[in-house]
Motif scaffolding. Structure first.
Motif, PDB file in Angstrom:
ATOM      1  N   GLY A  91       0.787  -1.274   0.026  1.00 17.89           N
ATOM      2  CA  GLY A  91       0.110  -0.112   0.135  1.00 17.89           C
ATOM      3  C   GLY A  91       0.930   1.322  -0.098  1.00 17.89           C
ATOM      4  N   ALA A  92       2.039   1.084  -0.253  1.00 19.56           N
ATOM      5  CA  ALA A  92       3.057   2.200  -0.251  1.00 19.56           C
ATOM      6  C   ALA A  92       2.678   3.363  -1.292  1.00 19.56           C
ATOM      7  CB  ALA A  92       4.779   2.000  -0.187  1.00 19.56           C
ATOM      8  N   TYR A  93       2.224   2.889  -2.359  1.00 18.59           N
ATOM      9  CA  TYR A  93       1.579   3.855  -3.358  1.00 18.59           C
ATOM     10  C   TYR A  93       0.313   4.466  -3.360  1.00 18.59           C
ATOM     11  CZ  TYR A  93       6.274   2.510  -4.777  1.00 18.59           C
ATOM     12  OH  TYR A  93       7.577   2.177  -4.964  1.00 18.59           O
ATOM     13  N   GLU A  94      -0.368   4.044  -2.339  1.00 18.57           N
ATOM     14  CA  GLU A  94      -1.751   4.627  -2.262  1.00 18.57           C
ATOM     15  C   GLU A  94      -1.639   5.906  -1.194  1.00 18.57           C
ATOM     16  OE1 GLU A  94      -6.413   3.346  -1.014  1.00 18.57           O
ATOM     17  OE2 GLU A  94      -4.668   2.056  -0.319  1.00 18.57           O
ATOM     18  N   PRO A  95      -2.439   6.827  -1.592  1.00 20.67           N
ATOM     19  CA  PRO A  95      -2.160   8.020  -0.970  1.00 20.67           C
ATOM     20  C   PRO A  95      -2.623   7.938   0.565  1.00 20.67           C
ATOM     21  CG  PRO A  95      -3.628   8.484  -3.064  1.00 20.67           C
ATOM     22  CD  PRO A  95      -3.194   6.860  -2.819  1.00 20.67           C
ATOM     23  N   TRP A  96      -1.739   8.695   1.346  1.00 19.40           N
ATOM     24  CA  TRP A  96      -2.139   8.753   2.862  1.00 19.40           C
ATOM     25  C   TRP A  96      -2.920  10.008   2.977  1.00 19.40           C
ATOM     26  CZ3 TRP A  96      -0.208   5.513   6.927  1.00 19.40           C
ATOM     27  CH2 TRP A  96       0.767   4.711   6.619  1.00 19.40           C
ATOM     28  N   SER A  97      -4.033  10.058   3.931  1.00 19.11           N
ATOM     29  CA  SER A  97      -4.410  11.136   4.319  1.00 19.11           C
ATOM     30  C   SER A  97      -3.969  11.807   5.654  1.00 19.11           C
ATOM     31  CB  SER A  97      -6.052  10.916   4.601  1.00 19.11           C
ATOM     32  OG  SER A  97      -5.985   9.902   5.849  1.00 19.11           O
ATOM     33  N   GLU A  98      -4.107  13.083   5.759  1.00 18.73           N
ATOM     34  CA  GLU A  98      -3.623  13.719   6.929  1.00 18.73           C
ATOM     35  C   GLU A  98      -3.781  13.029   8.089  1.00 18.73           C
ATOM     36  OE1 GLU A  98      -4.375  17.829   7.200  1.00 18.73           O
ATOM     37  OE2 GLU A  98      -3.465  18.349   5.151  1.00 18.73           O
ATOM     38  N   LYS A  99      -5.304  12.555   8.306  1.00 19.82           N
ATOM     39  CA  LYS A  99      -5.700  11.878   9.562  1.00 19.82           C
ATOM     40  C   LYS A  99      -4.813  10.502   9.756  1.00 19.82           C
ATOM     41  CE  LYS A  99     -10.108  10.567  11.545  1.00 19.82           C
ATOM     42  NZ  LYS A  99     -11.679  10.427  11.438  1.00 19.82           N
ATOM     43  N   GLU A 100      -4.671   9.802   8.663  1.00 19.61           N
ATOM     44  CA  GLU A 100      -3.982   8.663   8.716  1.00 19.61           C
ATOM     45  C   GLU A 100      -2.675   8.916   9.000  1.00 19.61           C
ATOM     46  OE1 GLU A 100      -3.744   4.414   6.149  1.00 19.61           O
ATOM     47  OE2 GLU A 100      -4.005   6.125   5.147  1.00 19.61           O
ATOM     48  N   VAL A 101      -1.951   9.801   8.884  1.00 15.56           N
ATOM     49  CA  VAL A 101      -0.511   9.883   8.905  1.00 15.56           C
ATOM     50  C   VAL A 101      -0.477  10.353  10.731  1.00 15.56           C
ATOM     51  CG1 VAL A 101       1.232  11.448   8.714  1.00 15.56           C
ATOM     52  CG2 VAL A 101       0.208  10.597   6.523  1.00 15.56           C
ATOM     53  N   GLU A 102      -1.335  11.060  11.033  1.00 13.03           N
ATOM     54  CA  GLU A 102      -1.566  11.507  12.608  1.00 13.03           C
ATOM     55  C   GLU A 102      -1.702  10.399  13.253  1.00 13.03           C
ATOM     56  OE1 GLU A 102      -4.261  14.353  15.379  1.00 13.03           O
ATOM     57  OE2 GLU A 102      -4.444  14.488  13.149  1.00 13.03           O
ATOM     58  N   LYS A 103      -2.506   9.468  12.699  1.00 14.94           N
ATOM     59  CA  LYS A 103      -2.695   8.315  13.663  1.00 14.94           C
ATOM     60  C   LYS A 103      -1.454   7.478  13.510  1.00 14.94           C
ATOM     61  CE  LYS A 103      -5.635   4.093  13.574  1.00 14.94           C
ATOM     62  NZ  LYS A 103      -6.541   3.331  12.984  1.00 14.94           N
ATOM     63  N   LEU A 104      -0.803   7.343  12.451  1.00 17.48           N
ATOM     64  CA  LEU A 104       0.198   6.648  12.437  1.00 17.48           C
ATOM     65  C   LEU A 104       1.490   7.091  13.183  1.00 17.48           C
ATOM     66  CD1 LEU A 104       2.199   4.252  10.724  1.00 17.48           C
ATOM     67  CD2 LEU A 104       2.810   6.296   9.285  1.00 17.48           C
ATOM     68  N   ARG A 105       1.637   8.438  13.394  1.00 14.48           N
ATOM     69  CA  ARG A 105       2.517   9.035  14.350  1.00 14.48           C
ATOM     70  C   ARG A 105       2.520   8.881  15.738  1.00 14.48           C
ATOM     71  NH1 ARG A 105       5.667  13.246  11.820  1.00 14.48           N
ATOM     72  NH2 ARG A 105       6.217  13.788  13.917  1.00 14.48           N
ATOM     73  N   PHE A 106       1.168   8.909  16.109  1.00 20.33           N
ATOM     74  CA  PHE A 106       0.682   8.545  17.433  1.00 20.33           C
ATOM     75  C   PHE A 106       0.994   7.077  17.866  1.00 20.33           C
ATOM     76  CE2 PHE A 106      -2.493   7.030  20.338  1.00 20.33           C
ATOM     77  CZ  PHE A 106      -2.318   7.412  21.532  1.00 20.33           C
ATOM     78  N   GLU A 107       0.595   6.062  17.187  1.00 22.85           N
ATOM     79  CA  GLU A 107       0.716   4.549  17.355  1.00 22.85           C
ATOM     80  C   GLU A 107       2.331   4.197  17.443  1.00 22.85           C
ATOM     81  OE1 GLU A 107      -2.899   2.645  14.893  1.00 22.85           O
ATOM     82  OE2 GLU A 107      -1.353   3.293  13.827  1.00 22.85           O
ATOM     83  N   TYR A 108       3.160   4.927  16.387  1.00 27.01           N
ATOM     84  CA  TYR A 108       4.419   4.896  16.736  1.00 27.01           C
ATOM     85  C   TYR A 108       5.261   5.261  17.967  1.00 27.01           C
ATOM     86  CZ  TYR A 108       9.457   4.333  15.226  1.00 27.01           C
ATOM     87  OH  TYR A 108      10.918   3.948  15.194  1.00 27.01           O
ATOM     88  N   GLU A 109       4.762   6.432  18.364  1.00 26.99           N
ATOM     89  CA  GLU A 109       5.444   7.113  19.572  1.00 26.99           C
ATOM     90  C   GLU A 109       4.914   6.688  20.607  1.00 26.99           C
ATOM     91  OE1 GLU A 109       3.983  10.949  18.679  1.00 26.99           O
ATOM     92  OE2 GLU A 109       5.718  11.512  17.081  1.00 26.99           O
ATOM     93  N   VAL A 110       3.964   5.876  20.894  1.00 31.45           N
ATOM     94  CA  VAL A 110       3.469   5.190  22.014  1.00 31.45           C
ATOM     95  C   VAL A 110       3.842   3.991  22.122  1.00 31.45           C
ATOM     96  CG1 VAL A 110       1.296   6.583  22.312  1.00 31.45           C
ATOM     97  CG2 VAL A 110       1.190   4.592  21.219  1.00 31.45           C
ATOM     98  N   GLY A 111       4.629   3.298  20.948  1.00 30.24           N
ATOM     99  CA  GLY A 111       5.379   2.338  20.891  1.00 30.24           C
ATOM    100  C   GLY A 111       4.682   0.877  20.580  1.00 30.24           C
ATOM    101  N   ILE A 112       3.485   1.228  19.714  1.00 22.83           N
ATOM    102  CA  ILE A 112       2.883   0.046  19.050  1.00 22.83           C
ATOM    103  C   ILE A 112       3.654  -0.628  18.166  1.00 22.83           C
ATOM    104  CG2 ILE A 112       0.732  -0.723  17.635  1.00 22.83           C
ATOM    105  CD1 ILE A 112      -0.452   1.733  19.143  1.00 22.83           C
ATOM    106  N   PRO A 113       3.586  -2.063  18.158  1.00 17.25           N
ATOM    107  CA  PRO A 113       4.634  -2.792  17.217  1.00 17.25           C
ATOM    108  C   PRO A 113       4.192  -2.472  15.604  1.00 17.25           C
ATOM    109  CG  PRO A 113       4.070  -4.176  18.966  1.00 17.25           C
ATOM    110  CD  PRO A 113       3.027  -3.091  18.963  1.00 17.25           C
TER     111      PRO A 113
END
Length: 672
Positions: free
Chosen positions: A623-645
């Motif tokens: 899915g690397a070539y499917e557009p990322w929405s701002e909301k999805e990127v924000e969720k991704l940053r949060f998940e990574y920063e709180v340590g979700i695998p």
């Protein structure tokens, strides 16, 4: 919007194909129309464009469940509200479609002809505005057609029950003059425009092979097309099973389809083929009608069909995207007996009188005779088929095995005299096998019991091979010197044309010997863009899997090939690609253009270019070539920063781990 705006917005084309615009104009003007267009010529566009432009709903009558699903999937992907009603729906699903239709949600509803008798469906149609009724596979209405379906006789009754008569459009790929008249009369088309675009499919290459061992030749043919999608037709369920087992044993990704399989297995096997999980489908003629799979590169008939109409329809499943494709028929003498057996043992149609059933049987025998001649002819195969349908043909099509074969014209007058004389002297009551045995001087129980070993023609061609005698007999029949009478084991009789030959007043020339040649063209892409084509297929597969539709619904191979040619990197350029609509630009444009841009960046760096494609393949359905929405990127940053695998993040976003890592790198959260 005018018709061109609709064509561009929803279908991604700037112009109509031959015959399409004329059909569209007729229907838009309120006139009934009959369109006779070859398979793959775009018949559906002819009624879909007017349907979108009309104010009410268009009902499309089709006997093909698979076609309904494919067409509705494609329309929904193109932004058109559509639905289907057939036996595959549950009661709950059926009620939901009726409810949505009553609310005016759909522009197009596909319906099986049997459903036209449903009280609930009739009541719905009497309450909503029906602008047009499009009858697909309209030749099924004719009792003299090869696919007569009694349920099609309900169509006119259904239309008569509507408060206002809608426009009627009828469409078919195969119709003789008699069937054409039946369509017009039975559907009661009013002053219809009849648009016939011809029956030619110039992208199809036709071959007839007569191998000594069909299985061995089939394996060779499939090996040559190992990475291509194809259909193999067999005449019986038993043969489907054995051929499918043969292919699987030899390592080919094959599946099967015939009437005795459970509904569940048929659906699974068909989906495996349509979604490219299996590249080869081995099937009886029960498979394929309505299958709109665009990337079928070849159709091989392991056995001869019983008529040219069926053969034309079945070969039409190849090359639907306009790319070059092969249609190969493996002919054997046993095929004739099989077809004759089916004709002899067909159950009488209860809706026909005994006289009509007998007439239909004779017509089936006549159709079979034309099919046999097609397999045996030295004429150009495409021309033979086109003439059968009353179409014009060029002298040399250049696209069949006979065109590419050098024939030697041989005088066989003496051999013909011997064969004709033998047929007469043995009483004109034996078939080709007995005649050949007598001529070769072969002694067996049948020969001696009939006293044929005492005939003057016994052994007069003892130095000839049986295949040579049979070949000359075939040519004599093809040229009208002899005829086969009866089904099962037909007997040979001479015609009036034979007597001048016997008296030495006429010569007989035939063409021999043929050396058969198979042929296929690969997708017409510049070799330097082959990796880009593969990369675009990876992205297409991702979207297809995510949306639960076949890959060709997203974009056909022909559209991907045009992307490789146009190399679009802006929305305006992307719309220049054939088959790209504004709806699909919005859905998929960014993803495909990103791949094209990355490919183009490394024109002088072959290593970099290959690395990009290899990485995509390694990641699989990325899915690397499917557009990322701002909301999805924000969720991704949060998940990574709180340590979700990362594995869990990938599952949450419906993307691969590789796609998640790529985005995290882009966001600067992990190092390159």
């Amino acid at each position: 919007m005018d018709k061109f705006d609709v064509l561009r917005k929803y279908f991604g084309y700037s112009s109509f194909r031959k015959g399409q615009e004329e059909m569209v104009d007729c229907l838009l003007s309120g006139r009934d129309a009959l369109g006779i267009m070859p398979t793959g010529a775009g018949k559906s566009i002819c009624y879909q464009v007017p349907a979108i432009m009309f104010g009410g709903v268009t009902i499309v009558v089709s006997p093909l469940i698979s076609l309904m699903k494919d067409q509705v999937n494609a329309l929904v992907q193109q932004g058109v509200k559509a639905a289907y009603i057939n036996s595959s729906l549950t009661d709950t699903q059926y009620d939901k479609v009726l409810k949505n239709a009553a609310l005016g949600i759909y522009k197009i509803i596909y319906v099986a002809p049997e459903r036209l008798e449903s009280v609930s469906f009739i009541n719905l149609c009497r309450r909503i505005k029906i602008s047009m009724v499009a009858v697909d596979e309209s030749h099924c209405v004719s009792q003299w057609g090869q696919d007569f379906r009694p349920s099609y006789l309900n169509i006119n009754k259904f239309i008569s029950m509507l408060p206002n008569r809608p426009i009627i459009g009828a469409f078919t790929a195969t119709a003789t003059d008699e069937v054409k008249k039946d369509i017009i009369n039975i559907l009661q088309l009013e002053d219809p425009a009849v648009v016939t675009t011809g029956f030619d499919r110039p992208n199809l290459f036709f071959s007839v092979l007569r191998p000594a061992k069909k299985d061995n030749r089939l394996i060779e043919l499939i090996k040559e097309r190992r990475d291509k999608s194809g259909i193999i037709y067999c005449s019986t369920r038993k043969k489907v099973e054995s051929v499918c087992d043969l292919l699987i044993k030899n390592g080919f990704p094959a599946t099967r389809y015939h009437a005795v399989l459970s509904d569940k297995e048929r659906v699974k096997n068909q989906d495996d083929f349509v979604y490219d999980r299996k590249l080869v489908m081995v099937a009886t003629n029960a498979f394929g009608m309505g299958i709109d799979k665009s990337n079928v590169s070849y159709v091989i008939h392991y056995n001869m069909p019983k008529n040219i109409e069926s053969y034309y329809q079945e070969t039409g499943r190849a090359g639907r995207d306009g790319q070059e494709a092969d249609c190969i028929l493996l002919y054997g003498a046993g095929d004739v007996q099989t077809c004759q057996y089916f004709i002899e043992n067909t159950e009488p149609n209860p809706q026909l009188t005994p006289e009509q059933n007998e007439m239909f049987k004779k017509r089936e025998e006549e159709r079979l005779k034309h099919m046999i001649f097609y397999c045996r002819t030295s004429d150009y195969l495409r021309n033979y088929m086109l003439r059968y349908f009353g179409d014009e043909a060029e002298e040399n099509c250049g696209k069949c095995s006979n065109c590419l074969t050098k024939f030697e014209t041989v005088d066989v007058t003496i051999e013909a005299q011997k064969i004709l004389s033998c047929i007469i002297r043995t009483g004109q009551k034996f078939g080709a096998t007995i005649i050949s045995d007598v001529l070769r001087g072969k002694t067996n129980d049948r020969i001696t019991s009939f006293g044929l070993d005492r005939q003057s023609t016994f052994g007069i061609m003892k130095d000839s091979k049986p295949t040579e005698i049979r070949y000359i007999i075939e040519k004599l029949e093809e040229q009208g010197y002899i005829i086969s009478v009866g089904a099962g084991k037909p007997i040979l009789r001479v015609t009036e044309m034979s007597y001048p030959v016997l008296k030495g007043k006429a010569k007989v020339n035939i063409k021999k010997t043929r050396k058969f040649k198979s042929h296929i063209e690969r997708v017409n892409i510049d070799e330097t863009n082959s990796e880009l084509f593969d990369a675009l297929k990876v992205v297409r597969t991702y979207f297809a899997m995510k949306r639960g539709v076949p890959a060709y619904i997203i974009f056909s191979d022909a559209t991907l090939a045009d992307m490789c040619k146009v190399m679009p990197v802006t929305p305006k350029e992307f719309l220049e690609v054939k088959g790209v609509s504004s709806i699909k630009l919005e859905k998929y444009g960014e993803a495909f253009m990103r791949v094209i841009k990355e490919y183009g960046k490394s024109d002088n760096d072959e290593k970099s270019k290959k690395y990009d494609v290899a990485e995509m393949r390694a990641n699989g359905l990325t899915g690397a070539y499917e557009p990322w929405s701002e909301k999805e990127v924000e969720k991704l940053r949060f998940e990574y920063e709180v340590g979700i695998p990362i594995e869990k993040i990938a599952k949450n976003h419906g993307r691969t781990k590789g796609a998640i890592r790529s985005r995290l790198k882009k966001e600067g959260l992990i190092e390159e």
